[in-house]
Design an enzyme around this catalytic site. Sequence first.
Site, short mmCIF file in Angstrom:
data_model
loop_
_atom_site.label_atom_id
_atom_site.label_comp_id
_atom_site.label_asym_id
_atom_site.label_seq_id
_atom_site.Cartn_x
_atom_site.Cartn_y
_atom_site.Cartn_z
N GLY A 52 37.69 -2.00 36.30
CA GLY A 52 36.59 -2.72 36.96
C GLY A 52 35.52 -3.17 35.99
O GLY A 52 35.76 -3.31 34.78
N ASP A 53 34.33 -3.36 36.52
CA ASP A 53 33.21 -3.85 35.71
C ASP A 53 32.51 -2.75 34.91
O ASP A 53 31.85 -3.04 33.91
CB ASP A 53 32.17 -4.52 36.61
CG ASP A 53 31.60 -3.53 37.63
OD1 ASP A 53 32.41 -2.81 38.26
OD2 ASP A 53 30.38 -3.47 37.80
N THR B 13 30.23 5.41 42.28
CA THR B 13 30.06 5.16 40.84
C THR B 13 28.67 5.63 40.43
O THR B 13 27.73 5.52 41.23
CB THR B 13 30.18 3.64 40.58
OG1 THR B 13 31.52 3.26 40.79
CG2 THR B 13 29.73 3.25 39.16
N ARG C 265 44.37 -1.14 36.96
CA ARG C 265 43.16 -1.96 37.21
C ARG C 265 41.91 -1.35 36.55
O ARG C 265 41.66 -0.17 36.63
CB ARG C 265 42.94 -2.06 38.73
CG ARG C 265 41.72 -2.87 39.15
CD ARG C 265 40.53 -1.98 39.42
NE ARG C 265 39.41 -2.73 39.98
CZ ARG C 265 38.16 -2.25 40.05
NH1 ARG C 265 37.89 -1.05 39.61
NH2 ARG C 265 37.20 -2.98 40.57
N THR D 82 26.75 -1.23 40.27
CA THR D 82 27.77 -0.59 41.12
C THR D 82 28.13 -1.55 42.24
O THR D 82 27.27 -2.23 42.79
CB THR D 82 27.28 0.74 41.70
OG1 THR D 82 28.26 1.20 42.66
CG2 THR D 82 25.93 0.62 42.40
N GLY D 83 29.42 -1.60 42.55
CA GLY D 83 29.86 -2.51 43.62
C GLY D 83 31.28 -2.96 43.34
O GLY D 83 31.99 -2.35 42.53
N GLY E 6 33.85 -4.45 41.59
CA GLY E 6 33.86 -4.80 40.17
C GLY E 6 34.35 -6.19 39.81
O GLY E 6 33.82 -6.82 38.88
#
Length: 331
Positions: free
Chosen positions: A227-228, A197, A225, A248-249, A251
Site C-alpha cells: 500500500g501507500d 494503521t 500487495r 491512513t486510508g 492505499g
Amino acid sequence: MYFKKKITALVLLALILIVPGCAAGKDNNNQGDRPEFVLVIHGGAGTLSRDRISAEQEREYHAALDQALSAGEKILKNGGTSLQAVAAAIVLMEESPLFNAGKGAVFTNRKTVELDASVMDGRTLDAGAIAGVKDIRNPILGAIAVMENSPHVMLAGSGASEFAREQGLEIVDNSWFHTRHRLDAVTRQIEQEKNGTVGAVALDKEGNLAAGTSTGGMSNKKFGRIGDSPVIGAGTYANNMTCAVSATGHGEFFIRRVVSYDISALMEYKGLTLEEASHKVIHEKLPETGGTGGVVAVDRLGNVAMPFNTTGMYRGYVKSTGERYTAIFGE
Ligand code: ASP
C-alpha cells in the site's frame, strides 16, 4: 517631500508589523509562538462509529493512544529528536493488538501477516522503508535501519528481513503477529476490521520534523500487495521547510494522489497553511477519485492538522504547552 518620506516609512512599518500576521491566516506563523515540541499520532481511519465500538473498546483505544503519546512526549521533553519520538510512539502501537500494525495486523488472503513501514527525517530529507515483511517484530525500526544504515530507501520481503537480522533487530515467527479478531475478520471478511494503521509526526526542540507510518495493509490483500504506507510521498513525508505527514486510508488512492507530498507541496509552492493544504487534499482532491482516509500532520511552527473524510480516525496529539487530546469519531 518630508511628508512623503514619513508616510512611506509608516507604510513600511505597518507592512512589517501586519503582513506576517496576515500570511499566517489561522496559524501562529510567528517563530516566537512555536511550542517547544509537538507529537501527533493516528491509529487508522475508517468507518468508526459509536454503534460499532463498545464503551470498553473506546476506553482501550484512548488509553493506547495516550500511552503512545506519553512515550514520545517523554523523549521530546528531554530534548530527544522528532525521529526518536516518532519511533517510540509507533513501536508502542505496533506492540498493541488493537492496531493494524505489528501484533494485531490484518491477515492476507493466505492467512499470513505482511507488514509495511516507512520513516522520513525532515531535516535531511533522508528516508527509509520496508515492504511486505513477515518477521520483523517492529517494522518501524526496520525502516529506520534502512534509512540510517543502508544506501537504499526501500527494502522488500526476504531481503528486508535479512538486512534487519544483520542489523540486530528482533525477528519473530509470523504467528507472533496473529490475533483471533483479525483472523475472524479475514475469514468472515468483516469490513470494519481492516482499520488501524498507525503513524506519528513530530516537531522537536531543535525545530526538526519527522514522520513515520506502520501497517499490516488491507485485510485479505493478495499477490504481495503493497500500500501507500511504505511509499515516501504517499503515506509518509517530512520536510523541515513545510511539514511532516503520516497517512491512513485506502492505499491505492493515496499512492495515486501522492497525498503526503501533495500537502507539503501546496505549502511550499502555493503558500497554503497546513490547515488549508491538508483540508484541500483530504476533503477535495482525494474524494474526487473516491479515496477515503485521513492524515495527521504538524508544520514547522507546531500547528497540527488531523483531517479525515471517513466517519472516524483514531488520533491524538500532545504539545509542550500541556495541550493533550485523543479522539476516535468525527467532531
Ligand atoms: N493505508 C494502508 C494501506 O493501504 C491501510 C490503512 O491505512 O488502513 O495499506
